[in-house]
Design an enzyme around this catalytic site. Structure first.
Site, short mmCIF file in Angstrom:
data_model
loop_
_atom_site.label_atom_id
_atom_site.label_comp_id
_atom_site.label_asym_id
_atom_site.label_seq_id
_atom_site.Cartn_x
_atom_site.Cartn_y
_atom_site.Cartn_z
N GLU A 10 0.93 -1.43 -0.39
CA GLU A 10 0.17 -0.08 0.14
C GLU A 10 1.08 1.31 0.37
O GLU A 10 1.85 1.65 0.83
CB GLU A 10 -0.46 -0.07 1.38
N LEU B 291 -0.51 3.94 0.68
CA LEU B 291 -1.07 5.45 0.98
C LEU B 291 -0.65 6.80 1.66
O LEU B 291 0.51 6.40 2.83
CB LEU B 291 -2.38 4.83 1.68
N LYS C 252 8.38 -1.36 -2.54
CA LYS C 252 7.85 -0.57 -1.82
C LYS C 252 8.51 -0.46 -0.55
O LYS C 252 8.54 1.32 -0.51
CB LYS C 252 6.54 -1.89 -1.27
N ASN D 100 9.90 4.49 -0.59
CA ASN D 100 9.36 5.35 0.81
C ASN D 100 11.44 5.75 0.88
O ASN D 100 11.00 6.39 1.80
CB ASN D 100 9.46 4.44 2.47
N GLY E 197 12.44 21.33 5.13
CA GLY E 197 11.87 21.90 6.46
C GLY E 197 11.93 21.52 7.98
O GLY E 197 13.85 21.16 8.02
N CYS F 180 5.78 6.06 8.86
CA CYS F 180 6.48 4.44 7.98
C CYS F 180 7.97 4.99 7.43
O CYS F 180 8.50 4.67 8.14
CB CYS F 180 6.19 5.43 6.53
N LYS G 265 2.48 15.73 10.71
CA LYS G 265 2.34 15.91 9.07
C LYS G 265 0.58 16.46 9.24
O LYS G 265 -0.45 16.04 10.20
CB LYS G 265 2.46 15.43 7.72
C1 UDX Z 1 4.91 7.84 3.33
C2 UDX Z 1 4.81 7.47 2.20
O1 UDX Z 1 3.88 8.71 1.74
C3 UDX Z 1 2.82 6.86 1.77
O2 UDX Z 1 2.96 6.16 0.63
C4 UDX Z 1 3.64 5.42 2.58
O3 UDX Z 1 2.13 4.62 1.80
C5 UDX Z 1 3.67 5.49 4.02
O4 UDX Z 1 4.45 6.59 4.34
P1 UDX Z 1 2.82 9.12 4.78
O5 UDX Z 1 4.12 9.22 6.71
O6 UDX Z 1 1.33 9.23 5.20
O7 UDX Z 1 3.36 8.78 4.06
O8 UDX Z 1 3.63 10.55 5.00
P2 UDX Z 1 4.16 11.73 3.69
O9 UDX Z 1 3.19 12.76 2.95
O10 UDX Z 1 5.25 10.51 2.74
O11 UDX Z 1 5.71 12.72 4.78
C6 UDX Z 1 5.82 11.79 5.46
C7 UDX Z 1 7.05 13.13 5.88
O12 UDX Z 1 8.08 13.71 4.91
C8 UDX Z 1 6.01 13.98 6.86
O13 UDX Z 1 6.44 14.55 8.50
C9 UDX Z 1 6.45 15.60 6.24
O14 UDX Z 1 6.04 16.54 7.11
C10 UDX Z 1 7.78 14.92 5.69
N1 UDX Z 1 8.22 15.73 4.30
C11 UDX Z 1 7.02 15.30 3.28
C12 UDX Z 1 9.02 16.66 4.10
O15 UDX Z 1 9.40 17.02 5.16
N2 UDX Z 1 8.72 17.45 2.77
C13 UDX Z 1 8.48 17.08 1.50
O16 UDX Z 1 8.45 17.73 0.51
C14 UDX Z 1 7.26 16.53 2.12
#
Ligand code: UDX
Length: 433
Positions: free
Chosen positions: A152, A154, A205, A209, A254, A261, A321
């Site tokens: 997945e 997501l 996968k 990540n 940031g 994940c 996030k």
């Molecule tokens: C992630 C993957 O995107 C997803 O495909 C997988 O299934 C699960 O892990 P998620 O952990 O929900 O998803 O959030 P994501 O939107 O990927 O952000 C992860 C972290 O990275 C957050 O703390 C976010 O703030 C940070 N981030 C993301 C940044 O600091 N900069 C970015 O440009 C993008």
């Protein structure tokens, strides 16, 4: 189709609710009875936009049910999605004990063909261990079964959209029987469906990540360079992003990545490579850069305020996030720890994550939770922005300025424009610009 989902966490609930929404009959098996009761009443144990509505709608239509009985789940369908947690073990590897338990218990209870599908992120070749476990515990060795990988992708906060409109679907299968089940299941999706072997699928996968985490650490280092040189990291990212080979996504500088994940998957990936005799030094640096981000952010706050002792510090955003109440591995946790050590008084606000945060930092002498974003900034010497919630982007900044002791903002997510903030009378510090 009839589908059984084991585990009612983020992945399990989204998978179950979305498959039901697409017209399938879904039974979700969850070990914790209280969670089952909550779900039966149409309430979600987690905050995810649109999820509760989807749960309610499908429960009402009779397409979605919940149970704590795995036997019932196995009798219900031949497709079993394993969506249990794969948390981090103390040595950094993935703790697969819940996956092992599902494989073992399924083997003991199954009386006819089953397709076991790994949906949780697992190290490459986990399917072999699942297969071996099922074989060992299967009483009647003539019962056929398959093990597949269908990871997945997501993201929290947009899980439903990600599930229903994915960029791609990856399926790792070893038999035609299993493949045809997936073909039926995904026939209404119009994205590429990649059929491959389970090891490749598992690796797709995990590597995806780790790669995304690498993009974030890369841009965060570039941000540091921008701060030293006077360049603007947002524009650097835009300029890089137009190159199709690079892409703009996940190049937002940031305070570092958090969540359930990336931190765990990067660690597990390093560890897994090590188990195969490979030193994935690149990812070790990705992790190191990420761990240093909160400290770098604190250095910036100290530079701005000189001393933090007895200062009132307002914090907007605690979740890792926006659009989630999840604080797992959130950079805010480390930043709050560092601020408390410096002797600051904190006024914290988050639209959804305060209850979870209170479990880590209970209200006390130095820690106060505000009822809204404006009361958080009252008399504060500085406002820190740690999560880019939309609510903050739409804030009445004039009011914020009037409420604060000093009009100083240190923005860890680059949500405002520097010039506009300056002309409003703020001292505004962002990341890498
Ligand atoms: C992630 C993957 O995107 C997803 O495909 C997988 O299934 C699960 O892990 P998620 O952990 O929900 O998803 O959030 P994501 O939107 O990927 O952000 C992860 C972290 O990275 C957050 O703390 C976010 O703030 C940070 N981030 C993301 C940044 O600091 N900069 C970015 O440009 C993008």
């Amino acid at each position: 189709m009839r589908i059984t989902v084991v585990g009612a966490g983020y992945v399990g609930l989204t998978t179950g609710a979305c498959f039901a929404h697409l017209g399938n009959e879904v039974l979700v098996v969850e070990k914790i009875p209280q969670k089952v009761e909550l779900l039966k009443s149409g309430r979600s144990p987690i905050y995810e936009p649109g999820l509760e509505e989807l749960l309610r709608e499908n429960i009402k239509e009779g397409r979605l049910r919940f149970t704590s009985d795995l036997r019932e789940g196995l009798e219900f369908s031949e497709v079993i999605f394993i969506c249990v947690g794969t948390p981090q073990a103390p040595d950094g590897s993935a703790d697969l004990s819940q996956v092992e338990e599902v494989a073992r218990e399924t083997a003991k209870l199954m009386t006819s063909y089953k397709l076991l599908v790994e949906k949780s992120t697992v190290p490459v070749n986990t399917h072999k261990l699942v297969k071996r476990t099922v074989y060992r515990y299967l009483k009647d060795k003539s019962i056929p079964y398959d093990v597949a990988s269908n990871p997945e992708f997501l993201r929290e906060g947009s899980a439903i959209e990600d599930f229903l409109k994915p960029d791609r679907i990856v399926v790792g299968v070893e038999s035609e029987r299993a493949k045809s089940i997936f073909q039926e299941l995904y026939k209404s999706f119009d994205c590429p469906v990649i059929y491959t072997d389970p090891a490749t699928s598992e690796l797709i996968k995990h590597a995806s990540n780790s790669f995304l985490a690498m993009k974030i650490s890369f841009i965060n280092m570039v941000a540091d360079l921008c701060e030293k040189t006077g360049a603007d990291v947002k524009l650097v990212a835009d300029g890089m992003g137009y190159d199709k080979r690079i892409g703009r996504a996940f190049l937002n500088a940031g305070i570092g990545y958090g969540g359930s994940c990336f931190p765990k998957d990067v660690k597990a990936f390093i560890r897994m490579a090590q188990d195969y005799g490979l030193d994935f030094g690149l990812l070790k640096d990705v992790e190191k850069i990420n761990q240093e981000r909160p400290v770098r952010f604190l250095d910036k706050i100290k530079y701005v305020l000189w001393s933090l002792k007895d200062k009132k510090v307002a914090v907007w955003g605690l979740s890792f996030k926006p659009n989630t109440d999840d604080i797992r591995e959130a950079p805010s946790i480390r930043i709050v720890e560092l601020l408390l050590k410096e002797g600051a008084y904190l006024s914290l606000y988050d639209p959804k994550a305060m209850e979870n945060f209170k479990l880590v930092f209970p209200e006390g002498r130095q820690v106060n939770y505000a009822k809204d974003m404006y009361s958080a900034v009252e008399n504060a010497s500085v406002l820190l922005i740690l999560t880019e919630w939309e609510e903050f982007q739409k804030a009445n900044l004039q009011r914020v300025k009037e409420l604060m002791e000093l009009p100083v903002i240190v923005d860890g997510r680059n949500i405002f424009e520097k010039d506009a903030m300056k002309s409003m009378g703020f001292e505004y510090y962002a990341v890498g610009r």
